[in-house]
Design an enzyme around this catalytic site. Structure first.
Site, mmCIF file in Angstrom:
data_model
loop_
_atom_site.group_PDB
_atom_site.id
_atom_site.type_symbol
_atom_site.label_atom_id
_atom_site.label_comp_id
_atom_site.label_asym_id
_atom_site.label_seq_id
_atom_site.Cartn_x
_atom_site.Cartn_y
_atom_site.Cartn_z
ATOM 1 N N LEU A 50 -9.701 3.788 8.959
ATOM 2 C CA LEU A 50 -10.015 4.391 7.529
ATOM 3 C C LEU A 50 -10.948 5.683 7.014
ATOM 4 O O LEU A 50 -11.913 5.791 8.168
ATOM 5 C CB LEU A 50 -9.775 3.407 6.109
ATOM 6 N N LYS A 89 -1.238 -1.720 -6.453
ATOM 7 C CA LYS A 89 -0.159 -1.594 -5.305
ATOM 8 C C LYS A 89 1.325 -2.763 -5.601
ATOM 9 O O LYS A 89 1.109 -3.600 -6.731
ATOM 10 C CB LYS A 89 -1.371 -2.809 -4.749
ATOM 11 N N GLN A 122 -33.378 11.448 20.356
ATOM 12 C CA GLN A 122 -33.502 12.351 20.428
ATOM 13 C C GLN A 122 -32.130 12.192 21.636
ATOM 14 O O GLN A 122 -32.240 13.544 22.484
ATOM 15 C CB GLN A 122 -34.279 13.395 20.166
ATOM 16 N N SER A 181 0.778 -1.325 0.407
ATOM 17 C CA SER A 181 -0.347 -0.176 0.083
ATOM 18 C C SER A 181 0.735 1.535 0.258
ATOM 19 O O SER A 181 0.325 2.006 -0.321
ATOM 20 C CB SER A 181 -0.556 0.279 1.146
ATOM 21 N N ASP A 238 -39.768 13.853 22.040
ATOM 22 C CA ASP A 238 -39.730 13.188 21.282
ATOM 23 C C ASP A 238 -38.458 12.025 21.277
ATOM 24 O O ASP A 238 -38.890 11.740 19.819
ATOM 25 C CB ASP A 238 -38.029 14.572 21.196
ATOM 26 N N LEU A 288 -6.433 -2.973 -5.849
ATOM 27 C CA LEU A 288 -6.946 -3.908 -3.939
ATOM 28 C C LEU A 288 -7.016 -2.995 -2.407
ATOM 29 O O LEU A 288 -6.537 -2.215 -2.194
ATOM 30 C CB LEU A 288 -5.760 -4.741 -4.445
ATOM 31 N N GLU A 310 -22.060 14.466 11.794
ATOM 32 C CA GLU A 310 -21.090 14.641 12.156
ATOM 33 C C GLU A 310 -19.997 14.120 12.267
ATOM 34 O O GLU A 310 -18.577 14.718 13.169
ATOM 35 C CB GLU A 310 -22.130 14.315 13.792
#
Lengths: 626, 626
Positions: B132, B254, B436, B46, B432, B194, B373
Site C-alpha cells: 500500500l 465496503k 550517513q 474492497s 559524518d 474499514l 526517497e
C-alpha cells in the site's frame, strides 16, 4: 576556571531570565563554532539556527533533567531529529557543565564520543540520529511510554529540521501521536529556510507548516525562533497542552549570529576556516566562558513495576498443524508474565500476524500503529530507550518499508532492544501474489550489525524462540509462515539462539539438506522419498540463521558429500549465503535451492514446485549431485 | 453471445447516462463476486466499495483510452494503489469487452495473468501494486511526464484506499505533486471506513481527509461515492483543474451492493462461499450480461522526440584523482544526447551526489524530489512506465528508505527501467559517521530479482558503467564513493555488465584479492607492499557485483591458493557472499574482509584500518593464510 552556574528558576524575573539566556546562547554559539572549526567539518549553520530554541528549552525552566543522572526515569527527553546539529547538542551539555571545552574539541575525531551526527556513544543521547525524519517516531514511543505504560510525568521534546518535513515518516508520526493524544510530546520545528542544496519546498512560509501540522491534529504555536520572549512563552504553553501534542513552528535564520553566514545558501555542512572563525568570534564577543546554565531537576515519581511471574509450559498436540504466525501470538501471551516490560505493536494486520491474540488478553499493552511501518519501528525504538521490550509485527515484506529505521536502530546499540516478527514469508503464502511475499527479509535483517535472525518451522520452536528473543538484549527478527505446518518438536525441546536441530542423521548420509521454516517440511518429505530407494540424507533445521551453528554445519560438511540449502527466499543474502559464509574458509560445495523466478499467484504447493524449493526439487537436485 | 456496447458520450442525456452506469456497475459487481467466489479468496468487499467510482470514471465519459492499444501514448492512466481491489480492475476491463467471463474465472490461479494483486502480467496494468501507499508516487511520475516532458494531454487517475493514507509515502507524493502543480493528476480516495482488522484512524470522517489533503495544496472534492450524479460531476470538475492536483474524497460502503457485506467488519480479504454467493446474486439481479461499456478514444497528439546524437569521449587525466560520484554527474551530462529519454531525479543532495552537474546543463530534465526517497522511487517507476530512463540519486544509505518501493518495482518487470545511484558508500566517507554510511546497499540491491549492481573504482569506469546502465533495460544500482580516488583506467578501456578487470596477474600469484570501489585501491597498495617481499597476489576489480564474472573468479580460484574479498560494506549480502555464491558448487576457500565492527566518525583511512579493510588488513590476512 571556576564556573558560575546561572539559575534556571524565575526568581530573576523575565528580564533577568532573558539576559541569562542571551549570555548562554553566546557561549553555546562560541562552542559550536570553535568545535566545528577545530574538526574542519560539521554543521555549524544548522546548529546556529536552533541555538536560541534549545537554549530557551534547557535553561529556560521548562525542561527537567538530572544532569548527573541521564538515566533518571523522570528526565525529560530531548531528541535531535536533525542529528547533523550535533555540535549544538554537545554544546548544550557543555553549557550545562557536563563536557569540558577540551572534550568538545574532539568533535568528529576517531574515538571521540562526539560523532558527526548524534549517536549513543555520547551518554546524553538516547537514540542515534542522522538519517532525517526519524526523531519524531522515536519521541512518540517515549511519550507513549510516559502516558500509557510507565505513567510518568516526563515530557519528550523533538528538534526537527524543516527540510526533513518532506519525509513521509514525519506525517506517519504526526497522525499517530495525535491519535494517541500525546500531550506530553512537543515538536520544535526549526524553519531556517535552507536545506542542503538550496531552499526547501516552503522556504520561510511558517504558516504552510502550521496548516499542515494542525490538519494532522496537533496544536501549533508559530514563533520567531530568535525571540526568547516568544520562545519561553511557547514552552510555557506546551506545559498546559491537553489531549493534543504541540508543535512549535519557529522561523529561524540559518547561521544566526554570524553575519556572513546568516540566511546564506552554500553554507550547509561546512565548517569555518581559521580566518572566518576569527571574524565570527569578533561578532560574537564578548563571550563569558565562565558561566554555565542550570537545568531544573525532575521529581521522584516512580512507575509501578509489575512483579515477574512464571510462565506456562508450551503445549501443542503433535497431530494438529498450527501456523507459526499463530504460535507467535500464543507465545506473546504465554511469556508476558515473565517479561512484564513487553509491549506489542502491529501495523494494522494483527489478525494476520496473530498479535491480536496478545491484544485480546492484554489490550493495555498493545498499540495499533496502523499502516505506517516506518513510524512503528521508530516508536519501538523510543519504547526500547525507555526500558521496554517491543515486539512489533507486520508482513515480512512490509518491514522493507522501514529498512532505514531498522538500519539506524543498530546504531542505538543495546538501546534498540526490538523484536521484529515478519509473517507471510515466502512464496508459500500462495494466491495473494508477489507484493505480499517476504522474499528479501532475511537478507535485510542479516545485514544489521549484531542482529539475530530466527526462522522457526513449527509452533513449538516458535514458542521457544519467541521466548529466547525476549531474553536476548538487542535486535531480533522472527520469520513466520502463513500456512499451517505440522508440529515437529516435543513441548520440552530446547532451542537457543545460534542453535540448529539435526532432524535426520545416519552413518550412511550422502548429502546434507539444510532448511528452515517451511522448507524443513519439504526436506523431511524428501528424506522419506529417498529412503524408499535406500538413499539417506541428513536434514538440518537451521532455525537460527544469524548467528548460525557453524559446528553442526562443519560436521555435516565433513561427513557428507555436499550441502544443499533450501529456502523460501531469494538467493541473495539468504540462508544459502549465511551457510556459505559460515563455512567460507573451509572449501565446501554448497548448492542452493532458492526463489529464483518471478513469483506469482497460485497455490502454496504449486509455487514451491515452480520455484524449485519443494520436496520434488530437493530430490531432483540430490539425484543430480550423487 | 453478442455484446451490446453502451456509448460513453452524453447523447443519452444525464438520466440515460446514469441508467447505463447503474447497469454496468451491476455487471461489474457480478464479475467481482463470481470471480472471487470461484477463486475461493480475494477482496470482493474492497472492490465493491469502489465499483461505482471506477464505473463512473471509465464509462462516464471523462476517461480516454484506446482499449485495443493499451500502449497508446495518449491513453489516460489508471493505477490501483489499493492493488487488492484487483477483482474490480479486471472486472472493469471485462465490462469494457477486453476479458471474457471465463478468463475472469482464472483469477488467482497459477499461470493466470489475473493475480491476487494487480501485476503487469495483465497488459492493462502499468505498474504492479499491492504494497500500500505506492500508487500515488507512480501516478505522480506519469503526470510529471505528461506535463513537463512529453507534453501530452493524457491524465493520470489513482484509486486510493483510506487505510493506506496512513503511509507516509502518500504525503510525500501529495506535497511533491502540489509543488509541481500537477493539475493532470487525480486521486480518488475510497473512504470505506474499514481496514483489514477494523476501523481506520478516521473512519467515515471524510472531512478529516479533506482538510489534510487540502493543507498539502490539493483541490479536494468530497462526494458520496455511490451517487453517479456526484461522481460524474466530480470527474467533470477535475478536467478543469488548474495548477493543482485534485483529490476526490468519496464516502463509500465496503461491500456495497450486498446487504450482508455492507459496512461489516470481518469481511476484508474474504471470498463468499457458494451459498453466500447465491444469496448475493439474488440481491444483484437482474444483471444484464449482454452489455459492455464503451470507453472514449484519446486524441492523436504526439510528443516531439529528440533525435539521438553521438556522445563525447571520456577524458580524464591519469594523474588527477576524481571522486566516482563526480564522474557519475559528468557521465549523465555526457551520455544524455545518446539517451534522450533520460530524466534525472535527486532527493535534495544533488550537490553531494553530483547530479547537480546534469541539473545545471539540462535543468528541464532534472526534477528536485526533496528529502522524500519513497516518493522519488515511485516517481521514477511512473516515469519509466512512460518510456523514460530515470537516473535517481541520493546517499546509498538513504535508498534503504525506499526498499519497499524498490522491492515492488521488480514486479513491474521491464517497466521498471530505473537506474539508482547511491553515493557516500561505506565507512570511507569519514567524519559524518554511521548514519550517513551506506553499508547494506549492496545486500539490498542484490536481493532484487534481475537487478544489476555496479561498483566502479575510478572515474573512467564510472563513466563507462553509467553508459552501460543506460543501455541496459531494467533495474541497475550504481554505487559511488565520496572521496577522490586515483584514475586506474585509460579512457578507451571497455567495461560491461557482468565483467571484471584483472589488475595484477602473474604465474607466481599465491592469493587472489577481489575488491571493488574504494577497496580496489587498498588491494593495489597491498600488491605493491607484498611485491617488496617478493610475494605476488592477483588483484581483481569486481566492478560488476551482479551479475558477477564467474569465469574470471573460477580461474583465480584454480590458479591461486585462496580468494580474499575486501569490501567497504557489511559482510552479509555483500561482495564476499556474491563471490561465494558464484563459486558455491566448486569447493573454494573465500576469506572475507568487510565492515564487522560498529562504525564511527573518523578520517577515512582511520576507519578503513579500524574495520580491517585497508591495505594493512589485506597484507596481514594474506600473511596469516600463506
Amino acid at each position: 576556571m571556576d564556573m558560575k552556574f546561572l539559575k534556571s528558576s524565575d526568581e530573576m524575573g523575565n528580564k533577568g531570565q532573558i539576559e541569562k539566556l542571551e549570555k548562554l546562547a553566546k557561549l553555546i554559539r562560541y562552542f559550536i563554532l570553535a568545535s566545528t572549526t577545530e574538526a574542519g567539518s560539521g554543521h555549524p549553520t544548522s546548529s546556529l539556527s536552533a541555538t536560541d530554541l534549545m537554549t530557551g528549552l534547557l535553561f529556560g525552566g521548562s525542561f527537567k533533567f538530572d544532569v548527573n543522572n541521564p538515566d533518571h526515569q523522570n528526565n525529560d527527553r530531548l531528541i535531535f531529529s536533525k542529528g547533523h546539529a550535533s555540535p549544538l547538542f554537545y554544546s548544550l551539555w557543555a553549557a550545562a557543565g557536563k563536557l569540558e571545552e577540551k572534550e568538545l574539541m574532539t568533535l568528529r575525531k576517531f574515538g571521540s564520543p562526539l560523532e558527526g551526527h548524534t549517536t549513543v556513544a555520547f551518554p546524553y543521547v538516547d537514540a542515534s540520529t542522522g538519517s532525517l525524519g526519524q526523531g519524531l517516531p522515536i519521541g512518540l514511543g517515549m511519550a507513549l511510554n510516559a502516558k500509557y505504560i510507565d505513567k510518568l510525568p516526563y515530557r519528550t521534546y523533538v528538534l526537527l529540521g524543516d527540510s526533513e518535513m518532506a519525509e513521509g515518516s514525519q506525517w506517519e508520526a504526526l497522525q499517530v501521536a495525535s491519535h494517541y493524544k500525546l500531550d506530553n510530546l512537543v515538536g520544535i520545528l526549526d524553519v531556517n529556510r535552507l536545506g542542503q542544496r538550496g531552499e526547501t519546498m516552503y522556504g520561510h512560509d511558517v504558516d504552510a507548516y502550521g496548516r499542515r501540522v494542525s490538519s494532522f491534529g496537533w496544536d501549533t504555536i508559530i514563533i520567531d525562533g530568535h525571540s526568547f520572549d516568544e520562545i519561553l512563552d511557547a514552552y510555557e504553553r506546551t506545559l498546559h497542552a491537553s489531549d493534543k501534542p504541540v508543535m512549535i513552528v519557529a522561523k529561524t535564520i540559518k547561521g544566526k549570529g554570524v553575519s556572513f553566514l546568516e540566511d546564506k545558501n552554500g553554507w550547509h555542512g561546512k565548517a569555518l576556516n581559521k580566518e572566518e572563525y576569527t571574524q565570527a568570534l569578533k561578532e560574537l564577543n564578548p563571550v563569558d566562558k565562565s558561566i554555565r546554565g542550570e537545568i531544573l531537576r525532575p521529581g521522584d515519581q516512580k512507575s509501578i513495576k509489575q512483579v515477574d511471574r512464571d510462565v506456562q509450559e508450551v503445549a501443542y498436540r503433535m497431530d494438529k498443524a498450527v501456523a507459526t504466525r499463530k504460535a507467535y501470538g500464543n507465545a506473546l501471551v504465554r511469556i508476558f508474565p515473565k517479561f512484564p516490560d513487553m509491549v506489542v505493536l502491529d501495523a494494522e494486520v494483527s489478525n494476520s500476524t496473530y498479535s491480536e491474540i496478545f491484544k485480546e488478553k492484554y489490550p493495555e499493552r498493545f498499540f495499533e500503529m496502523y499502516i505506517a511501518e516506518q513510524n512503528m519501528v521508530g516508536t519501538a525504538l523510543g519504547l526500547s530507550c525507555r526500558g521496554k521490550i517491543p515486539f512489533i509485527s507486520t508482513f515480512a515484506a512490509f518491514f522493507t518499508r522501514a529498512f532505514d529505521q531498522i538500519r539506524m536502530s543498530q546504531y542505538s546499540d543495546t538501546n534498540a532492544n526490538i523484536k521484529f516478527a515478519g509473517s507471510h514469508a515466502g512464496v508459500s503464502i500462495g494466491e495473494d501474489g508477489p507484493s505480499q511475499m517476504g522474499l528479501e527479509d532475511i537478507a535485510m535483517f542479516r545485514a544489521v550489525l549484531n542482529s539475530v535472525v530466527l526462522y522457526p518451522s513449527d509452533a513449538v520452536s516458535t514458542e521457544k524462540l519467541v521466548e529466547e528473543a525476549a531474553k536476548h538484549i538487542g535486535i531480533v527478527y522472527i520469520r513466520t509462515t502463513r500456512k499451517d505446518t505440522p508440529i515437529l518438536y516435543h513441548d520440552k525441546e530446547h532451542f537457543v539462539i545460534g542453535g540448529s536441530k539435526v532432524l535426520q542423521k545416519s552413518d550412511e548420509d550422502i548429502i546434507t539438506v539444510i532448511a528452515a521454516g517451511v522448507t524443513v517440511h519439504e526436506a523431511l518429505a524428501a528424506y522419506e522419498e529417498l529412503k524408499k530407494e535406500n538413499t539417506f540424507i541428513r536434514v538440518i533445521d537451521l532455525y537460527s540463521i544469524k548467528p548460525v551453528d557453524e559446528r553442526t554445519l562443519r560436521e555435516a560438511a565433513k561427513e557428507t558429500k555436499a550441502l544443499i540449502t533450501v529456502e523460501d527466499h531469494f538467493l541473495e543474502g539468504g540462508i544459502g549465503e549465511a551457510v556459505r559464509s559460515a563455512l567460507a574458509e573451509h572449501a565446501t560445495s554448497v548448492y542452493s535451492l532458492a526463489v529464483k523466478k518471478m513469483p506469482k499467484s497460485g497455490k502454496p504447493q504449486e509455487l514451491l514446485d515452480y520455484e524449485e524449493i519443494s520436496m520434488k526439487a530437493i530430490v531432483k537436485k540430490i539425484k543430480e549431485i550423487i
